[in-house]
Enzyme design. Structure first.
Site, PDB file in Angstrom:
ATOM      1  N   SER A 184       0.817  -1.209   0.000  1.00  0.00           N
ATOM      2  CA  SER A 184       0.000   0.000   0.000  1.00  0.00           C
ATOM      3  C   SER A 184       0.860   1.272   0.000  1.00  0.00           C
ATOM      4  O   SER A 184       1.554   1.534  -0.964  1.00  0.00           O
ATOM      5  CB  SER A 184      -0.983  -0.031   1.170  1.00  0.00           C
ATOM      6  OG  SER A 184      -2.173   0.666   0.833  1.00  0.00           O
ATOM      7  N   LYS A 217     -21.995  17.569   8.988  1.00  0.00           N
ATOM      8  CA  LYS A 217     -20.879  18.003   9.825  1.00  0.00           C
ATOM      9  C   LYS A 217     -20.342  16.858  10.679  1.00  0.00           C
ATOM     10  O   LYS A 217     -19.142  16.791  10.935  1.00  0.00           O
ATOM     11  CB  LYS A 217     -21.331  19.173  10.718  1.00  0.00           C
ATOM     12  CG  LYS A 217     -20.244  19.712  11.636  1.00  0.00           C
ATOM     13  CD  LYS A 217     -19.039  20.203  10.849  1.00  0.00           C
ATOM     14  CE  LYS A 217     -17.956  20.744  11.767  1.00  0.00           C
ATOM     15  NZ  LYS A 217     -16.729  21.065  11.036  1.00  0.00           N
TER      16      LYS A 217
END
Length: 330
Positions: A138, A190
């Site tokens: 990765s 949010k």
């Protein structure tokens, strides 16, 4: 608590601070600036040098926090930057080998090291080789795209090309306990990712779009670093799976297979390697924060400041990490 376990923890906490104090008294204090050291087993034959820079553990841009008995340690990004900066000033360094043993880490940290390697090569004009150890996956694979050659050990695991974000949802369990979220927010998205609330379809798309944007960046980095691969091949290989070294070699994800000595020989043959005179054997060096002793190749660590014994005994937990990751995490 069972008396036997109470006795064990009393003994543990009674002995550990004492042994730590002894280690502080008897062990030399680590250096604040790394010093150049010769890798054990390699003869000092002349001025030319090949530098080993370890990239080990999870890749993050933040400092490694200490505790009551240990100091904070530099992040892996910082350690790599420091060593590249030192190498930039040394005209005798003819090549760099990145000793990579990492499952990856944060998207930002992986990209920062990738960027620093490219800048170093641009300024220094010498080859950089990646040597994959146990795992180079990765984000570790991402940053290796900045190197000129990738060599893997015969037992390396690599790949895991993709992006992941860790999160949990405990809403169902908390509902059974009568616990509800009382989060107050300025807008509906949010508090996206709040572990006590379910994702809405819109919130899930927000995160998925963010992940896919960084995934596309990863693909372009691999395409640039592996120019022999077609884009269709890159996309086929980048489904998050891991590869054995033989699979990676066959697919063109690595360039060669071998051991440390093979990496040294390969580095001296890469374009940009310029020996000060023909036939000279380079010294193999690394930078260390330890005052004493040589280290062989397998002992060179990313941060050689000693870890406290408590870190290996007690299961300290860190706070949740909601960042995007280029990380192999089974």
């Amino acid at each position: 608590m069972n008396f036997r376990y109470k006795g064990f923890f009393l003994l543990l906490f009674g002995i550990l601070p004492f042994t730590h104090c002894i280690s502080i008294i008897m062990a030399p204090q680590p250096l604040t600036v790394p010093q150049e050291k010769l890798v054990d087993g390699f003869v000092d034959t002349g001025k030319d040098k090949i530098l080993i820079i370890p990239v080990e553990g999870e890749i993050f841009e933040r400092k490694i926090p200490g505790n009551a008995l240990t100091k904070d340690r530099d992040s892996l990004v910082s350690l790599v930057k420091i060593q590249l900066s030192l190498a930039l000033k040394d005209p005798d360094i003819k090549a760099v080998i990145l000793k990579i043993d990492s499952p990856g880490g944060s998207v930002t940290a992986s990209d920062l090291i990738y960027h620093e390697i490219l800048e170093f090569k641009k300024k220094k004009g010498i080859p950089v080789l990646a040597l994959f150890m146990d795992v180079a996956a990765s984000g570790a694979y991402y940053l290796s795209m900045a190197t000129d050659h990738i060599q893997a050990l015969p037992t390396t695991t690599t790949g895991s090309i993709g992006v992941i974000m860790f999160n949990i949802n405990a809403k169902e369990a908390l509902d059974k306990l009568g616990i509800k979220s009382m989060t107050i927010r300025s807008g509906p998205n949010k508090a996206t990712g709040n572990p006590v609330e379910e994702f809405t379809p819109e919130q899930r798309k927000i995160y998925q779009d963010l992940i896919m944007e960084n995934y596309e960046r990863f693909l372009q980095i691999v395409k640039k670093g592996r120019p022999k691969l077609k884009e269709s091949d890159v996309r086929r290989l980048a489904d998050g799976r891991i590869y054995s070294v033989n699979q990676a070699l066959q697919e063109g994800l690595v360039d060669s297979v071998g051991y440390f000595e093979d990496a040294i020989a390969t580095a001296t043959k890469l374009p940009g390697y310029r020996a000060s005179r023909p036939g000279i054997i380079p010294k193999i060096i690394f930078y260390s924060y330890q005052r004493l002793g040589q280290e062989n190749f397998y002992q060179i660590e990313s941060n050689s400041l000693p870890a406290n014994l408590l870190e290996n005994v007690l299961p300290f937990k860190t706070s949740p990490d909601y960042r995007l990751h280029y990380l192999f995490s089974p």
